[in-house]
Scaffold this active site. Structure first.
Site, PDB file in Angstrom:
ATOM      1  N   LYS A 131     -18.845  -5.729   8.507  1.00 53.34           N
ATOM      2  CA  LYS A 131     -17.691  -6.609   8.345  1.00 53.34           C
ATOM      3  C   LYS A 131     -16.793  -6.513   9.568  1.00 53.34           C
ATOM      4  CE  LYS A 131     -17.563  -7.100   3.427  1.00 53.34           C
ATOM      5  NZ  LYS A 131     -16.726  -7.287   2.279  1.00 53.34           N
TER       6      LYS A 131
ATOM      7  N   SER B 234      -3.028  -7.718   3.086  1.00 53.00           N
ATOM      8  CA  SER B 234      -3.398  -7.519   4.488  1.00 53.00           C
ATOM      9  C   SER B 234      -3.896  -8.822   5.112  1.00 53.00           C
ATOM     10  CB  SER B 234      -4.486  -6.447   4.603  1.00 53.00           C
ATOM     11  OG  SER B 234      -3.998  -5.198   4.189  1.00 53.00           O
TER      12      SER B 234
ATOM     13  N   HIS C 184       0.840  -1.208   0.000  1.00 51.05           N
ATOM     14  CA  HIS C 184       0.000   0.000   0.000  1.00 51.05           C
ATOM     15  C   HIS C 184       0.870   1.252   0.000  1.00 51.05           C
ATOM     16  CE1 HIS C 184      -3.161  -2.658   2.120  1.00 51.05           C
ATOM     17  NE2 HIS C 184      -3.590  -2.440   0.889  1.00 51.05           N
TER      18      HIS C 184
ATOM     19  N   ARG D 205      -1.920  -6.709  -7.915  1.00 49.71           N
ATOM     20  CA  ARG D 205      -0.854  -7.654  -7.602  1.00 49.71           C
ATOM     21  C   ARG D 205      -0.784  -8.794  -8.604  1.00 49.71           C
ATOM     22  NH1 ARG D 205      -2.841  -9.443  -2.053  1.00 49.71           N
ATOM     23  NH2 ARG D 205      -4.717  -9.061  -3.224  1.00 49.71           N
TER      24      ARG D 205
END
Length: 156
Positions: A41, A127, A17, A90
């Protein structure tokens, strides 16, 4: 003036990030690093903690600020006057997913999306993996900035 929004959950922010933020700061007049808030969430870090970490990480950049949003990202972009969503990629799997979202966002509002591929040394960092490795006692110091690392260890 070109303003971009770099959205994400940033739970926690990683070196990948930070690399995208650094490169975006050089490419755009203004960058808003925006963490999405979805109270339904379950995240490791609260929205406030994620904002604090992002504020620390972006402090060296004069043209980067931090924000948060609930609801549609494109509504947030319009409210901020940002015409570009910036997404780090990615892998090809990221591209397949993000392309559909980019096309929907553009069809709804005309907000464009730009993709920035991650540097190869960060292509495997996420993450989710960082949290999983840390929970199992693995060393994640190379995957997160030092200030995030200390917060992550304190959380776990």
């Amino acid at each position: 003036m070109t303003k971009a929004v770099f959205p994400g959950t940033f739970d926690p922010p990683t070196v990948g990030h930070l690399d995208i933020i650094t490169r975006a700061a050089a490419a755009f007049d203004e960058v808003i690093v925006a963490t999405g808030v979805n109270r339904s969430k379950n995240r490791l870090f609260s929205p406030e903690e994620r904002l604090e970490m992002l504020t620390e990480l972006t402090a060296p950049f004069g043209n980067v600020r931090v924000g948060s949003f609930e609801g549609l990202l494109v509504d947030y972009c319009r409210a901020e006057g940002a015409g570009v969503v910036l997404k780090g990629l990615r892998s090809a799997a990221d591209y397949d997913y993000e392309l559909q979202m980019a096309q929907l966002n553009y069809a709804m509002t005309g907000v464009d999306t730009m993709f920035l591929p991650t540097r190869s040394e960060h292509s495997f960092v996420s993450s989710s993996w960082v949290k999983e490795i840390a929970r199992l006692g693995g060393d994640v110091v190379a995957f997160v900035p030092p200030s995030v690392h200390s917060r992550l260890l304190a959380k776990l």
